[in-house]
Scaffold this motif. Structure first.
Motif, PDB file in Angstrom:
ATOM      1  N   PRO A  58      41.895  36.221  52.970  1.00 59.55           N
ATOM      2  CA  PRO A  58      41.969  34.843  53.469  1.00 59.55           C
ATOM      3  C   PRO A  58      43.083  34.023  52.828  1.00 59.55           C
ATOM      4  O   PRO A  58      43.606  33.090  53.445  1.00 59.55           O
ATOM      5  CB  PRO A  58      40.591  34.265  53.129  1.00 59.55           C
ATOM      6  CG  PRO A  58      39.690  35.451  53.059  1.00 59.55           C
ATOM      7  CD  PRO A  58      40.541  36.567  52.510  1.00 59.55           C
ATOM      8  N   ASP A  59      43.467  34.370  51.588  1.00 62.70           N
ATOM      9  CA  ASP A  59      44.520  33.617  50.910  1.00 62.70           C
ATOM     10  C   ASP A  59      45.917  34.111  51.267  1.00 62.70           C
ATOM     11  O   ASP A  59      46.914  33.659  50.693  1.00 62.70           O
ATOM     12  CB  ASP A  59      44.322  33.651  49.392  1.00 62.70           C
ATOM     13  CG  ASP A  59      44.385  35.069  48.825  1.00 62.70           C
ATOM     14  OD1 ASP A  59      44.676  36.017  49.585  1.00 62.70           O
ATOM     15  OD2 ASP A  59      44.127  35.228  47.613  1.00 62.70           O
ATOM     16  N   ARG A  61      47.071  37.264  50.962  1.00 62.53           N
ATOM     17  CA  ARG A  61      47.482  38.490  50.275  1.00 62.53           C
ATOM     18  C   ARG A  61      47.268  39.699  51.195  1.00 62.53           C
ATOM     19  O   ARG A  61      46.199  39.871  51.765  1.00 62.53           O
ATOM     20  CB  ARG A  61      46.689  38.695  48.989  1.00 62.53           C
ATOM     21  CG  ARG A  61      47.049  37.748  47.859  1.00 62.53           C
ATOM     22  CD  ARG A  61      46.159  38.013  46.656  1.00 62.53           C
ATOM     23  NE  ARG A  61      44.751  37.802  46.986  1.00 62.53           N
ATOM     24  CZ  ARG A  61      43.752  38.579  46.556  1.00 62.53           C
ATOM     25  NH1 ARG A  61      44.008  39.635  45.813  1.00 62.53           N
ATOM     26  NH2 ARG A  61      42.506  38.291  46.888  1.00 62.53           N
ATOM     27  N   ASP A 113      34.123  38.888  46.166  1.00 64.39           N
ATOM     28  CA  ASP A 113      35.457  38.531  45.695  1.00 64.39           C
ATOM     29  C   ASP A 113      36.385  39.730  45.578  1.00 64.39           C
ATOM     30  O   ASP A 113      37.533  39.591  45.128  1.00 64.39           O
ATOM     31  CB  ASP A 113      35.361  37.832  44.329  1.00 64.39           C
ATOM     32  CG  ASP A 113      34.583  36.536  44.405  1.00 64.39           C
ATOM     33  OD1 ASP A 113      34.633  35.886  45.472  1.00 64.39           O
ATOM     34  OD2 ASP A 113      33.905  36.188  43.421  1.00 64.39           O
TER      35      ASP A 113
END
Length: 296
Positions: A58-59, A61, A113
Motif C-alpha cells: 500500500p505504501d 513499495r 505488517d
C-alpha cells in the motif's frame, strides 16, 4: 496460459463459533492474471511453491516474490500482485475468517505488517492445502468443519515453514525448554545466552508468540501435571521438581492458571503408567511401548 481450480464455501453461524472457518480454497499455476488493486474483508494465505513475481504494498513499495513464499492478504489492507508474465508461478490459496484470527495475529502466526514471507519449504503448507481441496467435494457433509480444522493446521504449517526460523525451532527456545524447571529468573536465562532481558523477550515473542515468563510457565505446569498424574510424589516434591521452592506459592500459581488445585488435579487425572513408574515420568522423546496381549 494458466490453469486454475477453486471452491468457495458459506459456513453457517455455528461453524463461525468454532473460531476459524474456511471460505475458499484453490490451486493455480502458470502465467496467472494480475490480482488487484483490491481490498478484502477476510484473510487469505497464498502459498507460492514455484516461480516468482511481485507484490505492491500500500505504501508503494514493490517487493520481489520468489518461491517458496507466502503472501498474507489481510482484511482492509489493499493488495496488488502478480506472477512473472512469462514463467508464472504455482500457488495454493486459502480464504478464511473468524474471531480466532485475532489471537493468531497476537501470537505472530498471521503477520499483517509482513505481506511477503519467505519460506524454507512449501511442502508442508501445500500438503495441507491439497487435503483441503480433497475435502471440498460438494457431497462432503463434514466440509465446513473439516476445512475449518485444516485452517488451524495450515497456520501451524506456515509458522513452521518460515525461512527466518530454524527448521527445528529457535535454539534459544530449545534451551529455555531444556532449562525451564531450573530455579532461574528470566534475567538469569537471558544472561546465560549473553542477551539482555529485552533481547530475550523479543526473541521469545518472535518465536513463540508470548513472553519468556509465560513460555517457561507453560512448560513448568505441563511437567507438573505429568508428575501429578503419573507419580505418587507429594505436591511439595512436585513443586521442587518444576523449579518452585515454595510449595504454597506453586499451589496458588497452579490453581490460578489451571483452574483447579494440584491435589484435585491429581484426584481427577491420576493413573498408573504402563511400566510402573512410581517417582518419575517417561522421557517425552522416548515414549513407552505398551505391550498388547497376543491374539488367542
Amino acid at each position: 496460459m494458466y490453469h486454475t481450480w477453486m471452491r468457495f464455501f458459506t459456513p453457517g453461524p455455528a461453524h463461525h463459533r468454532l473460531g476459524v472457518v474456511c471460505l475458499g480454497v484453490g490451486l493455480q499455476y502458470g502465467a496467472l492474471p494480475t490480482v488487484g488493486p483490491r481490498t478484502l474483508d477476510h484473510h487469505v494465505a497464498v502459498v507460492i511453491s514455484a516461480g516468482s513475481g511481485w507484490y505492491l504494498a500500500p505504501d508503494g513499495r514493490r517487493m520481489t516474490v520468489t518461491a517458496p513464499a507466502l503472501l498474507w492478504l489481510t482484511p482492509g489492507v489493499p493488495h496488488h500482485y502478480a506472477p512473472d508474465p512469462d514463467a508464472g508461478w504455482d500457488e495454493g490459496f486459502v480464504d478464511f475468517t473468524g474471531p480466532a484470527t485475532a489471537t493468531y495475529t497476537e501470537l505472530g502466526y498471521i503477520e499483517p505488517d509482513r505481506p511477503v514471507v519467505p519460506l524454507s519449504d512449501a511442502t508442508g503448507p501445500r500438503a495441507v492445502i491439497t487435503r483441503m481441496t480433497r475435502a471440498a467435494r460438494r457431497d462432503n457433509p463434514l466440509l465446513e468443519v473439516e476445512t475449518g480444522a485444516a485452517v488451524h493446521e495450515l497456520l501451524v504449517a506456515l509458522r513452521r515453514a518460515r525461512a527466518d526460523l530454524a527448521p527445528d525451532g529457535d535454539q534459544v527456545l530449545k534451551a529455555l525448554a531444556r532449562d525451564a524447571c531450573r530455579p532461574l529468573s528470566v534475567a538469569d536465562h537471558a544472561a546465560r545466552h549473553g542477551m539482555t532481558t529485552a533481547e530475550l523477550r523479543t526473541a521469545v515473542r518472535r518465536g513463540a508468540g508470548c513472553s519468556p515468563k509465560d513460555y517457561l510457565l507453560g512448560i513448568r505446569l505441563g511437567h507438573a501435571k505429568e508428575l501429578l498424574a503419573t507419580t505418587t510424589l507429594p505436591v511439595a516434591a512436585v513443586a521442587r521438581r518444576v523449579g518452585y521452592d515454595d510449595p504454597a506459592y506453586f499451589s496458588r500459581l497452579f490453581t490460578r492458571r489451571v483452574g483447579t488445585a494440584p491435589v484435585r488435579f491429581r484426584a481427577q487425572q491420576s493413573r498408573t503408567v504402563p511400566g510402573g513408574w512410581s517417582n518419575r515420568i517417561p522421557d517425552p522423546a522416548d515414549p513407552p511401548v505398551i505391550e498388547r496381549p497376543a491374539a488367542p
